[in-house]
Write a protein that holds these residues in place. Sequence first.
Motif, short mmCIF file in Angstrom:
data_model
loop_
_atom_site.label_atom_id
_atom_site.label_comp_id
_atom_site.label_asym_id
_atom_site.label_seq_id
_atom_site.Cartn_x
_atom_site.Cartn_y
_atom_site.Cartn_z
N ARG A 70 -5.79 81.14 -13.92
CA ARG A 70 -6.02 81.68 -15.26
C ARG A 70 -4.93 82.66 -15.65
N ALA A 71 -4.44 83.42 -14.65
CA ALA A 71 -3.43 84.45 -14.94
C ALA A 71 -2.01 83.89 -14.92
N GLY A 72 -1.86 82.61 -14.61
CA GLY A 72 -0.54 82.01 -14.59
C GLY A 72 0.23 82.22 -13.30
N ARG A 73 -0.44 82.62 -12.25
CA ARG A 73 0.23 82.81 -10.95
C ARG A 73 0.34 81.47 -10.25
N ARG A 74 1.57 81.08 -9.88
CA ARG A 74 1.79 79.81 -9.20
C ARG A 74 2.03 80.06 -7.71
N THR A 75 1.00 80.51 -7.02
CA THR A 75 1.09 80.74 -5.58
C THR A 75 1.15 79.40 -4.86
N LEU A 76 1.38 79.46 -3.54
CA LEU A 76 1.40 78.22 -2.76
C LEU A 76 0.06 77.50 -2.85
N ALA A 77 -1.03 78.27 -2.81
CA ALA A 77 -2.36 77.66 -2.94
C ALA A 77 -2.52 76.97 -4.29
#
Length: 205
Positions: A183-190
């Motif tokens: 939702r926050a736009g974070r493109r983590t590995l997960a």
Amino acid sequence: MALAPVMLGTALAVADGVELAWAVLFATAACALLIQVGTNLYNDAVDFERGTDRPERLGPLRVTLAGWASAAEVKRGALLCLLLALLLGAWLCVVGGGLILAIGVASLVAGWAYSGGPRPISHSPLGELFVLLFFGVFAVLGSHWLQSRAVGHLDLLAGLAVGAPAAAVLLVNNYRDLAGDLRAGRRTLAALLGAEGARRAFALL
């Protein structure tokens, strides 16, 4: 996570037959702890400011989100930790020379870049790689070098041995935060791998 690679690198030095330098060990351990604490505090404050941390967030309560301290106060705490690490690190650079200077500067920059700057590492799929390197390979290698002025192939293997579980800690945290991060736009590995892919990566680590 901060102490394990320091202890392992020191153990490799002792296995080389050198006499343990206790002051160097304590300074190295303190530096590692201060960088980890400083990084976590800065991440706590910045995630709150960016709106990444919300009241519905799962997991341990965050200091800024809970209202225990303001973002500015938490940032000052982070800065204090990193400055103390810098002071101790300066002495370790005198002891260990250019290699320790390079590792120390890179560690401090990575501690800031994890949450700071226009493209924070924590918002990218590279977080686990940085943990693997800084809480694994570099920490073991640097700790070994400080005690014995020697490094070898075992530093890489030992660094991976303690760095992989440390990276797994970050991955499982990002797996827990997957919905909120998307939702926050974070493109983590997960987020990049998806739930099933993240579980497989966790098992691999």
